[in-house]
Design an enzyme around this catalytic site. Structure first.
Site, PDB file in Angstrom:
ATOM      1  N   ARG A   1      43.140  55.553  74.445  1.00  0.00           N
ATOM      2  CA  ARG A   1      42.226  54.840  73.548  1.00  0.00           C
ATOM      3  C   ARG A   1      42.911  54.492  72.232  1.00  0.00           C
ATOM      4  O   ARG A   1      42.644  53.455  71.634  1.00  0.00           O
ATOM      5  CB  ARG A   1      40.960  55.682  73.311  1.00  0.00           C
ATOM      6  CG  ARG A   1      40.164  55.862  74.613  1.00  0.00           C
ATOM      7  CD  ARG A   1      38.966  56.730  74.418  1.00  0.00           C
ATOM      8  NE  ARG A   1      37.971  56.073  73.593  1.00  0.00           N
ATOM      9  CZ  ARG A   1      36.936  56.729  73.061  1.00  0.00           C
ATOM     10  NH1 ARG A   1      36.810  58.034  73.261  1.00  0.00           N
ATOM     11  NH2 ARG A   1      36.062  56.094  72.335  1.00  0.00           N
TER      12      ARG A   1
ATOM     13  N   GLN B   1      29.233  56.114  64.365  1.00  0.00           N
ATOM     14  CA  GLN B   1      29.497  57.085  65.435  1.00  0.00           C
ATOM     15  C   GLN B   1      30.847  56.767  66.085  1.00  0.00           C
ATOM     16  O   GLN B   1      31.342  57.537  66.895  1.00  0.00           O
ATOM     17  CB  GLN B   1      28.397  57.018  66.497  1.00  0.00           C
ATOM     18  CG  GLN B   1      27.019  57.350  65.966  1.00  0.00           C
ATOM     19  CD  GLN B   1      25.950  57.043  66.995  1.00  0.00           C
ATOM     20  OE1 GLN B   1      25.650  57.871  67.874  1.00  0.00           O
ATOM     21  NE2 GLN B   1      25.370  55.869  66.910  1.00  0.00           N
TER      22      GLN B   1
ATOM     23  N   ASP C   1      36.843  54.428  66.182  1.00  0.00           N
ATOM     24  CA  ASP C   1      37.863  53.403  65.909  1.00  0.00           C
ATOM     25  C   ASP C   1      37.921  53.136  64.404  1.00  0.00           C
ATOM     26  O   ASP C   1      37.068  53.613  63.646  1.00  0.00           O
ATOM     27  CB  ASP C   1      37.555  52.106  66.707  1.00  0.00           C
ATOM     28  CG  ASP C   1      36.258  51.410  66.272  1.00  0.00           C
ATOM     29  OD1 ASP C   1      35.430  51.104  67.150  1.00  0.00           O
ATOM     30  OD2 ASP C   1      36.071  51.184  65.058  1.00  0.00           O
TER      31      ASP C   1
ATOM     32  N   HIS D   1      31.523  61.166  64.128  1.00  0.00           N
ATOM     33  CA  HIS D   1      32.121  61.779  65.324  1.00  0.00           C
ATOM     34  C   HIS D   1      33.635  61.843  65.259  1.00  0.00           C
ATOM     35  O   HIS D   1      34.280  62.000  66.289  1.00  0.00           O
ATOM     36  CB  HIS D   1      31.658  61.019  66.578  1.00  0.00           C
ATOM     37  CG  HIS D   1      30.184  61.119  66.784  1.00  0.00           C
ATOM     38  ND1 HIS D   1      29.489  60.264  67.612  1.00  0.00           N
ATOM     39  CD2 HIS D   1      29.260  61.957  66.266  1.00  0.00           C
ATOM     40  CE1 HIS D   1      28.202  60.591  67.594  1.00  0.00           C
ATOM     41  NE2 HIS D   1      28.029  61.620  66.772  1.00  0.00           N
TER      42      HIS D   1
ATOM     43  N   GLY E   1      24.227  48.335  67.448  1.00  0.00           N
ATOM     44  CA  GLY E   1      25.026  48.673  68.634  1.00  0.00           C
ATOM     45  C   GLY E   1      25.085  50.139  68.990  1.00  0.00           C
ATOM     46  O   GLY E   1      26.156  50.665  69.310  1.00  0.00           O
ATOM     47  N   THR E   2      23.911  50.813  68.950  1.00  0.00           N
ATOM     48  CA  THR E   2      23.900  52.199  69.432  1.00  0.00           C
ATOM     49  C   THR E   2      22.670  52.412  70.300  1.00  0.00           C
ATOM     50  O   THR E   2      21.585  51.945  69.998  1.00  0.00           O
ATOM     51  CB  THR E   2      23.916  53.229  68.281  1.00  0.00           C
ATOM     52  OG1 THR E   2      23.735  54.546  68.830  1.00  0.00           O
ATOM     53  CG2 THR E   2      22.840  52.974  67.235  1.00  0.00           C
ATOM     54  N   SER E   3      22.866  53.175  71.380  1.00  0.00           N
ATOM     55  CA  SER E   3      21.746  53.424  72.306  1.00  0.00           C
ATOM     56  C   SER E   3      20.815  54.497  71.752  1.00  0.00           C
ATOM     57  O   SER E   3      19.796  54.825  72.366  1.00  0.00           O
ATOM     58  CB  SER E   3      22.309  53.869  73.659  1.00  0.00           C
ATOM     59  OG  SER E   3      23.059  55.073  73.482  1.00  0.00           O
TER      60      SER E   3
HETATM   61  N1  APR Z   1      26.538  43.937  70.367  1.00  0.00           N
HETATM   62  C1  APR Z   1      25.619  44.857  69.963  1.00  0.00           C
HETATM   63  N2  APR Z   1      25.230  45.910  70.719  1.00  0.00           N
HETATM   64  C2  APR Z   1      25.792  46.018  71.945  1.00  0.00           C
HETATM   65  C3  APR Z   1      26.751  45.109  72.441  1.00  0.00           C
HETATM   66  C4  APR Z   1      27.126  44.031  71.588  1.00  0.00           C
HETATM   67  N3  APR Z   1      28.030  43.122  71.965  1.00  0.00           N
HETATM   68  N4  APR Z   1      27.109  45.508  73.693  1.00  0.00           N
HETATM   69  C5  APR Z   1      26.400  46.633  73.956  1.00  0.00           C
HETATM   70  N5  APR Z   1      25.602  46.925  72.920  1.00  0.00           N
HETATM   71  C6  APR Z   1      24.677  48.063  72.749  1.00  0.00           C
HETATM   72  C7  APR Z   1      24.125  48.617  74.045  1.00  0.00           C
HETATM   73  O1  APR Z   1      22.951  47.914  74.431  1.00  0.00           O
HETATM   74  C8  APR Z   1      23.805  50.060  73.631  1.00  0.00           C
HETATM   75  O2  APR Z   1      22.520  50.153  73.029  1.00  0.00           O
HETATM   76  O3  APR Z   1      25.419  49.106  72.175  1.00  0.00           O
HETATM   77  C9  APR Z   1      24.868  50.358  72.572  1.00  0.00           C
HETATM   78  C10 APR Z   1      25.988  51.220  73.098  1.00  0.00           C
HETATM   79  O4  APR Z   1      25.436  52.474  73.417  1.00  0.00           O
HETATM   80  P1  APR Z   1      26.428  53.663  73.850  1.00  0.00           P
HETATM   81  O5  APR Z   1      27.400  53.140  74.842  1.00  0.00           O
HETATM   82  O6  APR Z   1      25.548  54.822  74.206  1.00  0.00           O
HETATM   83  O7  APR Z   1      27.260  53.979  72.531  1.00  0.00           O
HETATM   84  P2  APR Z   1      26.792  54.839  71.289  1.00  0.00           P
HETATM   85  O8  APR Z   1      25.325  54.703  71.044  1.00  0.00           O
HETATM   86  O9  APR Z   1      27.713  54.521  70.167  1.00  0.00           O
HETATM   87  O10 APR Z   1      27.098  56.356  71.778  1.00  0.00           O
HETATM   88  C11 APR Z   1      26.885  57.385  70.831  1.00  0.00           C
HETATM   89  O11 APR Z   1      27.825  58.957  72.386  1.00  0.00           O
HETATM   90  O12 APR Z   1      29.464  59.501  73.891  1.00  0.00           O
HETATM   91  C12 APR Z   1      29.040  59.690  72.604  1.00  0.00           C
HETATM   92  O13 APR Z   1      30.376  60.229  70.773  1.00  0.00           O
HETATM   93  C13 APR Z   1      30.056  59.179  71.624  1.00  0.00           C
HETATM   94  O14 APR Z   1      29.686  58.119  69.501  1.00  0.00           O
HETATM   95  C14 APR Z   1      29.316  58.088  70.867  1.00  0.00           C
HETATM   96  C15 APR Z   1      27.867  58.482  71.056  1.00  0.00           C
END
Ligand code: APR
Length: 239
Positions: A58, A88, A91, A106, A180-182
């Site tokens: 990564r 979170q 990068d 994180h 952009g976070t779930s």
């Molecule tokens: N623009 C905006 N949002 C987007 C895009 C995009 N181009 N593509 C995807 N998404 C959204 C998805 O719909 C989702 O809601 O970004 C979110 C990504 O969610 P995750 O993959 O769960 O990432 P994140 O929420 O950052 O995860 C949190 O989980 O594994 C741990 O430590 C890790 O920091 C991470 C934490």
């Protein structure tokens, strides 16, 4: 005139358009790696070489990607607002886009520290953390006193030392922007609840979001497009 405070909580989605996989979208990182093996202390103790390789890959990828228009738009908010980014993400794309106040909940991919714990609360002392840029860390790479180096990343089950600082930022915010976070991983996912009752919350995500709150405006777009819409909305409010 005093600048309004904006807290910006970001997740992997803000870096998706830079070419970095998210975790939980189709074919995301957790579809291709077993999170227990590469993002837990147990995984590290079981097979540190596997963990080091996961983050080496990564880190090498990070050297080849760059901030996208969403990172740049978030950085540009600083022209008119008092902005703190709470990310979170591990990068360095917010830094490279020009954001100047960033809390990495994180950890950071380009940073490492000796693996053993220096104190109960944080599990390490900040002065033992240092930046290796985009290079690899391998078994046998140790600190000056011979301790194996590990990624400066918060693994599942480990403390999130900067969460109190992040809560203070959200509590003080006049506007909360979430990009952009779930919102599946705590304590980061619970941060929005600390916003004042009067603080509008904007969420930029192309998918539906799992939270219900009367203060939320969901901008259902990818981050680059959503940021344009967000800036349009708040600029109109300032007129
Ligand atoms: N623009 C905006 N949002 C987007 C895009 C995009 N181009 N593509 C995807 N998404 C959204 C998805 O719909 C989702 O809601 O970004 C979110 C990504 O969610 P995750 O993959 O769960 O990432 P994140 O929420 O950052 O995860 C949190 O989980 O594994 C741990 O430590 C890790 O920091 C991470 C934490």
């Amino acid at each position: 005139m005093k600048k309004q405070k904006i807290a910006v909580l970001t997740g992997a989605g803000v870096s998706a358009e830079s070419g970095i996989s998210t975790f939980r979208d189709a074919n995301g990182l957790w579809d291709n790696y077993n999170v227990e093996d590469v993002a837990t202390l147990e995984g590290w103790n079981r097979n540190p070489a596997l963990v080091l390789d996961f983050y080496n890959q990564r880190r090498r990828q990070l050297a080849t990607v760059k901030p996208n228009a969403a990172h740049l738009a978030i950085a540009s908010l600083e022209d008119n607002y008092d902005v703190t980014v709470i990310t979170q993400n591990i990068d360095n794309l917010h830094e490279r886009a020009g954001s100047t106040r960033i809390i990495h909940l994180h950890g950071e991919l380009t940073k490492v520290r000796p693996e053993n714990r220096y104190n109960e609360r944080n599990g390490f002392s900040e002065d033992m953390v240092f930046d290796i840029g985009y290079g690899d860390i391998n078994l046998g790479d140790t600190s000056v006193d011979g301790i194996q180096l590990r990624p400066h990343i918060v693994w599942f089950g480990e403390a999130v030392p900067k969460i109190e600082q992040a809560i203070d930022v959200v509590e003080a915010a006049d506007i909360l922007l979430i990009v952009g976070t779930s919102l599946q991983v705590y304590p980061a996912a619970g941060l929005y609840a600390y916003a004042k009752a009067s603080t509008p919350i904007y969420i930029i995500d192309p998918k539906d979001v799992p939270v219900r709150d009367g203060r939320i405006t969901h901008i259902k777009s990818v981050a680059t497009v959503g940021m344009e819409k967000f800036i349009e909305i708040i600029s109109k409010k300032d007129e």
